[in-house]
Every structure is written in C-alpha cells, then in structure tokens.
Design a protein around this motif. Sequence first.
Motif, short mmCIF file in Angstrom:
data_model
loop_
_atom_site.label_atom_id
_atom_site.label_comp_id
_atom_site.label_asym_id
_atom_site.label_seq_id
_atom_site.Cartn_x
_atom_site.Cartn_y
_atom_site.Cartn_z
N ARG A 375 88.41 45.64 28.33
CA ARG A 375 88.73 47.07 28.40
C ARG A 375 90.22 47.31 28.22
O ARG A 375 90.63 48.23 27.50
CB ARG A 375 88.28 47.64 29.75
CG ARG A 375 86.78 47.85 29.85
CD ARG A 375 86.43 48.64 31.08
NE ARG A 375 85.01 48.95 31.13
CZ ARG A 375 84.44 49.68 32.07
NH1 ARG A 375 85.19 50.17 33.06
NH2 ARG A 375 83.14 49.92 32.04
N ARG A 376 91.02 46.47 28.85
CA ARG A 376 92.48 46.61 28.69
C ARG A 376 92.89 46.34 27.24
O ARG A 376 93.78 47.02 26.71
CB ARG A 376 93.20 45.66 29.64
CG ARG A 376 93.09 46.08 31.10
CD ARG A 376 93.80 45.09 32.00
NE ARG A 376 93.76 45.51 33.40
CZ ARG A 376 94.22 44.79 34.41
NH1 ARG A 376 94.76 43.58 34.18
NH2 ARG A 376 94.15 45.25 35.65
N THR A 379 92.04 49.33 25.16
CA THR A 379 92.93 50.44 25.47
C THR A 379 94.25 50.27 24.74
O THR A 379 94.81 51.22 24.16
CB THR A 379 93.18 50.53 26.97
OG1 THR A 379 91.91 50.73 27.63
CG2 THR A 379 94.10 51.71 27.30
N ARG A 380 94.78 49.04 24.72
CA ARG A 380 96.04 48.77 24.02
C ARG A 380 95.87 48.99 22.52
O ARG A 380 96.79 49.50 21.86
CB ARG A 380 96.52 47.35 24.32
CG ARG A 380 97.13 47.19 25.70
CD ARG A 380 97.89 45.88 25.80
NE ARG A 380 97.00 44.73 25.64
CZ ARG A 380 96.41 44.09 26.65
NH1 ARG A 380 96.61 44.51 27.89
NH2 ARG A 380 95.63 43.06 26.42
#
Length: 383
Positions: A375-376, A379-380
């Motif tokens: 998820r991170r 997002t990036r």
Amino acid sequence: MFGRDPGQPHRTTTSLELLFDLCFVIAVAQASESLSAAVSDGQYATGALRFALVFFTLWWAWMNFTWFASAYDPDDVPYRLAVLLQITGSLILAAGVRRAFEDGDLRVITLGYVVLRTTLAALWLRAARSNPDRRRTALRFATGVTACQIGWVGLLFLPAPAQLPAIMVMIIAEISVPVWAQSAGMTPWHPRHIAERYELFTLIVLGESVAAATAAVRNAFDRHHAAGALYLLAAGGLLMVFAMWWLYFARPAHTLLATTHQAHRKRFVWAYGHYLIFASAAAEGAGLVAYAEVITRRTDVSPSAAGAAVTLPVAVFLITVWAVHVRPHRRSRVEQLAFPAVAVAVVPAACSPAPSLVAGLLLAALVVVVTVADRRGRTREER
C-alpha cells in the motif's frame, strides 16, 4: 505442430491441462501420505529423502509437459491422445509411490515414468518434424528425454546400495537436458500461460495440505482425544495455508517472466526453484497429519520432532518464495528482510505447545507487513 505465439492474447490454461493437473493430485496425495507415515514411525531422514526423490519425479514430469504445452499445443486429435496417455502414466506413477516409499520398490513408479516420458519424447519428435526452425532444439529434447529414460530403467537392475548414487546422477542428467537443448535455440513459451500453470500447481499442493490436515483432524476428533489441542492444530494449519497462499500470490509471476526472466539463467532458476515451493507446500500437510497423530497418542514420536515436520516446510517455503518470487521484484527493504526473518523465527516454533498456531501467527504477521508495504509503495507511485 508449429510453435505457439509467445505474445498471443488471452492465452489461458486449457481444460486438458486442468485434467492433467487434477490427475497429478493423486500422486501428490500419495507422496504426502507416505511422508506423514514415515515421520510418525520416526524415520525422519529416510522419509524426507524418499519424499524429496519421489516428489522430484512428480514435479519433473509435470514441469516438462507444462513447458512443452506452452510452446506447442495444436489441440488436435493426436496431441489430445498423447496427453491422455501421459495422464495414464501419471496414474501408474501414483500407484507406485507407496511401494517406493515403504519398500524402495521402484518398478511401478518407473513404469509410469516410462509412459510419461516416452510420450513426451514422441511429441518432441513431432515438433522437430513440423518446425524446421527449431528442429535442432526439439531433437535435443527428444534425445535427452529418451536417454534419461533408458537410464531410469537401467537403474532397476543395479544392486540396492548403488541405486541412490545412480538416482542422484539421473536427477542431474534430467535437469541438464533443458539447459542443453535450449542452448540450440529457445522454444516459444507464453509468460502468462507459464505463470498461470505454476500458480495452479501451487493451489493444488496447498489444497492437498488442507485436505490431508482436515482428514487427520476429523479422524482424531472421532477418537475423542485432546479436543483443545486439535482445535489449535486445525486453526494454525488453516492460518498457515491461508498465509502461504497470500504470500505467493502477492507477486505476479508473469511480470518477471515477460521482462527480466526472459534470460535463460533467471528463467531456469525461477522454474527449478519452484520444486522447493511445491515440495514444501505438500510436505506441510504431511507434518500436520503427523502432529495430529502425536496429539492422539498414536505414535511415540516426540512432540518437538513432529512439530519440526510442521515448521521446517514452512521455513523452506518462505525462503524459496522470497528467493525466486519476491526478491526479483526489488520491493521495499523491510519486505525483503521480513521473509528471511520470519523463516528463521518459524523453526523454533516446533518446540512450542502449539507449533502450527505459532507458525500461523508468524506468517499472518508477515502477510500484514507485505500488505502494508504494498500500500505504501502504491501510494508513493501515485504521488
């Protein structure tokens, strides 16, 4: 029988390939059952060695057909009959698994292998006749498969002490055939098709683990022994299988096969490395069955030894998935370190009162780490 288009859109597994896989389930089940029986009898080293060798024959026959079908699959009558004959060979092979395990009798399993491999060699000869551009490669495959099969038959006539070293020589010869043949020119193969075939076989071995554990726990409940321990075993086993599925399918294999793994070396490492993924997933079910026997006191094996039969396959699965399936994606450092760390932490769980539950919780924690890291990362990328 011309080569299939490697870029063909919507290339999926055929119903005949699915039938081929389903028949291999029987052989995988026999190997897993024999391993659990060996562990329950205290034959740890012998059982593990025989399982590794028997599972190699299953996996190798499956893998050879899978890559051939990705390259050449005309789906005509001769091809269908040849595949059905290979399925017959897989069933004969399955019938010989228990004899090979218990008595070291390789005659039936070799007969099944003869049917499988002779048919495959005939298919390669057909490909050589139909496809002049890749004739040299196809002839090398046919020659190598035939020579190895002669070697397996000859192995039956050796004295028992000489058979194990001869088997190791034959395994090296078998895995060298594709490398030698492909050096004359690469056969066409479809990245998405190969990825799907490997994913389906992963589901097969995970499903077999669930089936074996379910049967063992059900039989144990019928004998009315230690209900609490059995609940923990069942919950932990289910949690482990769920987590193993999640971790394997968290990374799309076809993206590797279509890009970086077009190179021979990386492709062979990925394809051959799956032997440990498949074998460890199948062995997991055997470990759960053996631990159920400990709970019901139907074996004198120590709980820690049976617990190791549960946790060691999980550790092998995690390390191999990380090495061939996760690490090449070059994701976050946390994720890259988490797989080996959990693999190491899982092993001593064998000494806990509920090894499957402890291992399942550790794997669930790894799933959380992988999911959060994904998820991170997304997002990036969106930013």
